[in-house]
Enzyme design. Structure first.
Site, PDB file in Angstrom:
ATOM      1  N   HIS A  72       0.837  -1.330   0.109  1.00 55.16           N
ATOM      2  CA  HIS A  72       0.112   0.025   0.012  1.00 55.16           C
ATOM      3  C   HIS A  72       0.889   1.146   0.016  1.00 55.16           C
ATOM      4  O   HIS A  72       1.787   1.277   0.821  1.00 55.16           O
ATOM      5  CB  HIS A  72      -0.837   0.034   1.349  1.00 55.16           C
ATOM      6  CG  HIS A  72      -1.871   1.119   1.282  1.00 55.16           C
ATOM      7  ND1 HIS A  72      -3.301   0.907   0.724  1.00 55.16           N
ATOM      8  CD2 HIS A  72      -2.018   2.062   1.480  1.00 55.16           C
ATOM      9  CE1 HIS A  72      -3.796   2.184   0.845  1.00 55.16           C
ATOM     10  NE2 HIS A  72      -3.005   3.085   1.394  1.00 55.16           N
ATOM     11  N   TYR A  89      -7.418  10.908   4.712  1.00 53.76           N
ATOM     12  CA  TYR A  89      -7.473  11.975   5.935  1.00 53.76           C
ATOM     13  C   TYR A  89      -8.079  13.288   5.537  1.00 53.76           C
ATOM     14  O   TYR A  89      -7.990  13.984   4.386  1.00 53.76           O
ATOM     15  CB  TYR A  89      -5.698  12.491   5.885  1.00 53.76           C
ATOM     16  CG  TYR A  89      -4.693  11.261   6.558  1.00 53.76           C
ATOM     17  CD1 TYR A  89      -3.775  10.952   5.702  1.00 53.76           C
ATOM     18  CD2 TYR A  89      -5.012  10.938   7.719  1.00 53.76           C
ATOM     19  CE1 TYR A  89      -2.848   9.901   6.232  1.00 53.76           C
ATOM     20  CE2 TYR A  89      -4.324   9.800   8.135  1.00 53.76           C
ATOM     21  CZ  TYR A  89      -3.217   9.618   7.421  1.00 53.76           C
ATOM     22  OH  TYR A  89      -2.205   8.400   7.905  1.00 53.76           O
ATOM     23  N   PRO A 148      -1.738   7.620  17.144  1.00 51.99           N
ATOM     24  CA  PRO A 148      -2.148   6.639  15.998  1.00 51.99           C
ATOM     25  C   PRO A 148      -2.035   7.257  14.627  1.00 51.99           C
ATOM     26  O   PRO A 148      -2.492   6.777  13.649  1.00 51.99           O
ATOM     27  CB  PRO A 148      -3.582   6.053  16.463  1.00 51.99           C
ATOM     28  CG  PRO A 148      -4.309   6.890  17.135  1.00 51.99           C
ATOM     29  CD  PRO A 148      -3.099   7.615  17.917  1.00 51.99           C
ATOM     30  N   LYS A 177       1.939   4.548  12.896  1.00 53.06           N
ATOM     31  CA  LYS A 177       3.442   3.915  13.065  1.00 53.06           C
ATOM     32  C   LYS A 177       3.030   2.481  13.816  1.00 53.06           C
ATOM     33  O   LYS A 177       4.040   1.824  13.665  1.00 53.06           O
ATOM     34  CB  LYS A 177       4.114   4.645  14.238  1.00 53.06           C
ATOM     35  CG  LYS A 177       4.676   6.103  13.450  1.00 53.06           C
ATOM     36  CD  LYS A 177       5.675   5.798  12.454  1.00 53.06           C
ATOM     37  CE  LYS A 177       6.156   7.025  11.750  1.00 53.06           C
ATOM     38  NZ  LYS A 177       7.023   6.885  10.604  1.00 53.06           N
ATOM     39  N   TYR A 222       6.804   8.825   7.023  1.00 50.56           N
ATOM     40  CA  TYR A 222       5.088   8.250   7.185  1.00 50.56           C
ATOM     41  C   TYR A 222       5.355   6.837   7.130  1.00 50.56           C
ATOM     42  O   TYR A 222       4.947   6.116   8.045  1.00 50.56           O
ATOM     43  CB  TYR A 222       4.529   8.722   5.870  1.00 50.56           C
ATOM     44  CG  TYR A 222       2.936   8.295   5.992  1.00 50.56           C
ATOM     45  CD1 TYR A 222       2.585   7.570   4.954  1.00 50.56           C
ATOM     46  CD2 TYR A 222       2.396   8.641   6.907  1.00 50.56           C
ATOM     47  CE1 TYR A 222       1.399   7.149   4.907  1.00 50.56           C
ATOM     48  CE2 TYR A 222       0.811   8.245   7.160  1.00 50.56           C
ATOM     49  CZ  TYR A 222       0.469   7.613   5.841  1.00 50.56           C
ATOM     50  OH  TYR A 222      -0.937   7.069   5.987  1.00 50.56           O
TER      51      TYR A 222
END
Ligand code: APR
Length: 387
Positions: free
Chosen positions: A68, A197, A289, A293, A384
């Site tokens: 992904h 997001y 969260p 991670k 990220y």
């Protein structure tokens, strides 16, 4: 060795130590079924995959994991996608439900003859500064027991016995990010082919695929909101509004099968070593969260700790163990910094004087920089996916 906790950190550490001939036992307060089925994070960083491959523990994720590498931001200025797998170091996540990873690690450890005492709760670690630390524990039948070890690895999370046994000199940094998420597990296929997001004046909304049939959503809510406070109609209305479904397409609806409320906070213990007691995973630090991670830091720390313990116990070389805390804390603080940046990017967190138009404008500028600057995008991708 006594390892407290059979999560990603404890089980990876147990596998690596057992595989190196180090005698260890894992004390785990939950039963085997709970350990195997507990749904947690599911985004494995490239380093995590490398660690598991290095030690022959990646069969499951090679079979069922899937790469992904895209996230989509939805804001008042429109939406944009970052194909982070082609940015920064070109690394992608592997989506593999954590309960599958934990089950893989558990099965391998037990098949190799590893010892786990389920339903055995560690109560405290004693004499960590001496040559013979001990762990007091409560057996499944309630009997108290005491375990002696050369070292104790605290992998029992932020509320476990290891943290309760830290000496007064231990430093615990605690940061409350001020935001709260209603976490939802929905029995419906993902609505995006990306991590979503959504930044909205009504609050943040997030979308993360878990499997082809299950999707995780997040909705920022007021601190203290009970998990069952919002009827499903309100949940879907808020998701539609904040993810701008009218502009970008409908969300796949389905029954909400699990709810939880998470206050976004972070903490770090310093140092991670106190004599014979060493911390890894959530016992060492907890991240908000927001930066996906999850267990990746736990895996990195468990490998570093295993290598250091083998050097000391099998080869009499204490140097790596002496460096363990410093090396892990460098990774932890890098991850904390990015996680803190992500929280501020995604959330309007009311300050002492309520909403801050200044903060709102900063957030809008950060998002615009992320949308337009390749340099910023490379920085984002590197942090990220990296640990
Ligand atoms: N005695 C024995 N076991 C304990 C005790 C105790 N006193 N307290 C907690 N435990 C066990 C829990 O039941 C759990 O199985 O310790 C384990 C800790 O596992 P995790 O919470 O998964 O922590 P860790 O291995 O550090 O993994 C950290 O993985 O869970 C994800 O995203 C999550 O960041 C987290 C990461």
């Amino acid at each position: 060795m006594v390892i407290l906790g059979a999560g990603p950190a404890g089980l990876l550490l147990g596998n690596l130590l057992h595989g190196s001939g180090i005698d260890c036992v894992v004390l785990e307060r939950a039963d085997r079924g709970h350990v195997r089925t507990r749904a947690r994070a599911g985004f494995l960083a490239a380093n995590t995959v490398r660690v598991l491959e290095r030690h022959g523990l990646a069969d499951g994720l090679h079979r069922a994991g899937r790469a992904h590498g895209t996230c989509e931001f939805r804001t008042e200025d429109g939406r944009f996608r970052l194909d982070y797998g082609r940015l920064g170091r070109g690394e992608r996540h592997t989506v593999y439900p954590q309960q599958e990873l934990v089950t893989d690690l558990l099965n391998r450890f037990l098949d190799a003859g590893g010892r786990i005492r389920f339903e055995t709760e560690a109560l405290a670690v004693h004499d960590a500064d001496g040559p013979h630390p001990t762990v007091t524990a409560r057996e499944p039948d309630g009997r108290p027991t005491r375990w002696r070890a050369r070292y104790v690895a605290g992998c029992d999370g932020r509320h476990g016995a290891a943290r309760r046994s830290l000496p007064p000199g231990a430093l615990r940094h605690r940061h409350d990010h001020g935001a709260t998420w209603l976490g939802l597990l929905v029995q419906a296929p993902p609505s995006l082919d990306a991590v979503g997001y959504a930044v909205h004046r009504r609050g943040f909304a997030g979308h993360m695929a878990r499997t082809a049939e299950v999707t995780r959503y997040y909705l920022q809510c007021d601190r203290g909101t009970p998990a069952d406070a919002w009827p499903e109609e309100r949940i879907w209305h808020e998701l539609d509004v904040r993810m701008r479904a009218a502009d970008h397409g409908p969300l796949h609806r389905g029954p909400v099968v699990h709810r939880t409320v998470v206050d976004l906070d972070s903490d770090v213990v310093e140092p991670l070593r106190h004599g014979a007691l060493l911390l890894a995973g959530d016992a060492a630090s907890v991240l908000s969260p927001s930066a996906a991670k999850g267990a990746n830091l736990a895996v990195l720390e468990a490998e570093l700790l295993a290598e250091a313990l083998v050097d000391d116990l099998a080869h009499g070389d204490p140097r790596a163990l002496d460096q363990y805390s410093r090396r892990c804390l460098a990774h932890i603080w890098r991850a904390q910094e990015f996680s803190h940046w992500m929280v501020r990017l995604l959330h309007a967190v009311p300050g002492p004087y309520g909403r801050s138009p200044f903060e709102d404008s900063l957030r809008r500028a950060r998002l615009e920089s992320l949308r337009t600057s390749r340099t910023h995008q490379d920085w984002f991708a590197e942090n990220y996916v990296g640990v």
